[in-house]
Scaffold this motif. Structure first.
Motif, short mmCIF file in Angstrom:
data_model
loop_
_atom_site.label_atom_id
_atom_site.label_comp_id
_atom_site.label_asym_id
_atom_site.label_seq_id
_atom_site.Cartn_x
_atom_site.Cartn_y
_atom_site.Cartn_z
N THR A 13 1.44 34.61 5.38
CA THR A 13 1.37 33.64 6.47
C THR A 13 2.29 32.46 6.20
O THR A 13 3.05 32.04 7.08
N LEU A 14 2.24 31.93 4.98
CA LEU A 14 3.10 30.80 4.64
C LEU A 14 4.57 31.20 4.66
O LEU A 14 5.43 30.44 5.13
N ASP A 15 4.89 32.40 4.17
CA ASP A 15 6.26 32.85 4.18
C ASP A 15 6.78 32.99 5.60
O ASP A 15 7.91 32.59 5.90
N ALA A 16 5.96 33.54 6.49
CA ALA A 16 6.36 33.66 7.90
C ALA A 16 6.56 32.28 8.52
O ALA A 16 7.48 32.08 9.33
N THR A 17 5.75 31.31 8.12
CA THR A 17 5.90 29.95 8.61
C THR A 17 7.23 29.35 8.17
O THR A 17 7.98 28.79 8.97
N VAL A 18 7.55 29.49 6.89
CA VAL A 18 8.81 28.95 6.36
C VAL A 18 10.00 29.69 6.99
O VAL A 18 11.01 29.07 7.35
N LEU A 19 9.89 30.98 7.16
CA LEU A 19 10.95 31.75 7.81
C LEU A 19 11.16 31.25 9.24
O LEU A 19 12.30 31.07 9.68
N GLN A 20 10.08 30.98 9.94
CA GLN A 20 10.21 30.44 11.30
C GLN A 20 10.85 29.06 11.29
O GLN A 20 11.63 28.73 12.18
N TRP A 21 10.56 28.24 10.27
CA TRP A 21 11.22 26.94 10.15
C TRP A 21 12.73 27.14 10.02
O TRP A 21 13.51 26.42 10.63
N ILE A 22 13.13 28.09 9.19
CA ILE A 22 14.57 28.36 9.02
C ILE A 22 15.17 28.76 10.35
O ILE A 22 16.17 28.20 10.80
N TYR A 23 14.56 29.74 11.00
CA TYR A 23 15.08 30.24 12.27
C TYR A 23 15.14 29.14 13.33
O TYR A 23 16.04 29.13 14.17
N SER A 24 14.21 28.20 13.29
CA SER A 24 14.16 27.14 14.30
C SER A 24 15.16 26.02 14.08
O SER A 24 15.35 25.18 14.96
N THR A 25 15.80 26.00 12.91
CA THR A 25 16.71 24.89 12.61
C THR A 25 18.16 25.33 12.48
O THR A 25 18.98 24.58 11.96
N VAL A 26 18.45 26.54 12.95
CA VAL A 26 19.83 27.01 12.96
C VAL A 26 20.23 27.34 14.40
O VAL A 26 19.37 27.57 15.25
N THR A 27 21.53 27.34 14.67
CA THR A 27 22.01 27.67 16.00
C THR A 27 21.76 29.14 16.30
O THR A 27 21.55 29.96 15.40
N ASN A 28 21.81 29.49 17.57
CA ASN A 28 21.60 30.88 17.97
C ASN A 28 22.63 31.82 17.35
O ASN A 28 22.28 32.94 16.96
N ASP A 29 23.89 31.39 17.27
CA ASP A 29 24.91 32.23 16.66
C ASP A 29 24.59 32.53 15.20
O ASP A 29 24.72 33.66 14.74
N LEU A 30 24.18 31.51 14.47
CA LEU A 30 23.83 31.70 13.07
C LEU A 30 22.54 32.52 12.94
O LEU A 30 22.44 33.39 12.06
N LEU A 31 21.61 32.28 13.82
CA LEU A 31 20.37 33.06 13.82
C LEU A 31 20.66 34.55 13.98
O LEU A 31 20.13 35.38 13.25
N GLU A 32 21.54 34.89 14.90
CA GLU A 32 21.90 36.29 15.10
C GLU A 32 22.55 36.89 13.86
O GLU A 32 22.45 38.09 13.62
N THR A 33 23.17 36.07 13.05
CA THR A 33 23.82 36.53 11.82
C THR A 33 22.82 36.78 10.70
O THR A 33 22.98 37.71 9.92
N ILE A 34 21.77 35.96 10.62
CA ILE A 34 20.87 36.05 9.46
C ILE A 34 19.56 36.78 9.73
O ILE A 34 18.88 37.17 8.79
N VAL A 35 19.19 36.96 10.99
CA VAL A 35 17.88 37.54 11.28
C VAL A 35 17.84 39.02 10.88
O VAL A 35 18.82 39.74 11.05
N GLU A 36 16.74 39.41 10.27
CA GLU A 36 16.51 40.80 9.87
C GLU A 36 15.04 41.10 10.04
O GLU A 36 14.19 40.25 9.75
#
Length: 114
Positions: free
Chosen positions: A75-98
């Motif tokens: 749960t905590l890891d998913a929370t931190v992962l969501q923090w990362i995803y929420s603080t990057v641009t959409n272009d960068l998100l598309e590059t790092i999301v897996e």
């Protein structure tokens, strides 16, 4: 694994409802604010006792030993992962999301990019 909860099971990171209030920089491929973003993000992670989800502890990480600890860690890891995803641009998100990624894996992908 670093201690994540008090005796009540409450964890402060689960009440962060808007990470952008704490990490005020949006990280993108075309800006040079990676170091500033890292500083803001790691300070926030430290203050919420989840730094070990993005930075390997010096002595190595200890796997959760009970089902309850494993569930909290996920749960905590998913929370931190969501923090990362929420603080990057959409272009960068598309590059790092897996699919089925961890916060540490996403953090390392960002390190590799910058």
């Amino acid at each position: 694994m670093a201690p994540d909860t008090t005796k009540s099971g409450f964890h402060s990171s689960l009440v962060v409802n808007n990470i952008k209030n704490h990490v005020t920089v949006e990280l993108g491929m075309d800006n040079d604010q990676y170091l500033l973003w890292v500083i803001l993000f790691t300070n926030h992670a430290k203050s919420n006792r989840v730094l070990h989800h993005i930075v390997e502890p010096k002595g190595g990480s200890k796997a959760p030993s009970t089902e309850e600890e494993k569930e909290l860690w996920e749960t905590l890891d998913a929370t931190v992962l969501q923090w990362i995803y929420s603080t990057v641009t959409n272009d960068l998100l598309e590059t790092i999301v897996e699919a089925d990624s961890t916060a540490m894996a996403a953090w390392k992908r960002l390190q590799d990019i910058f």
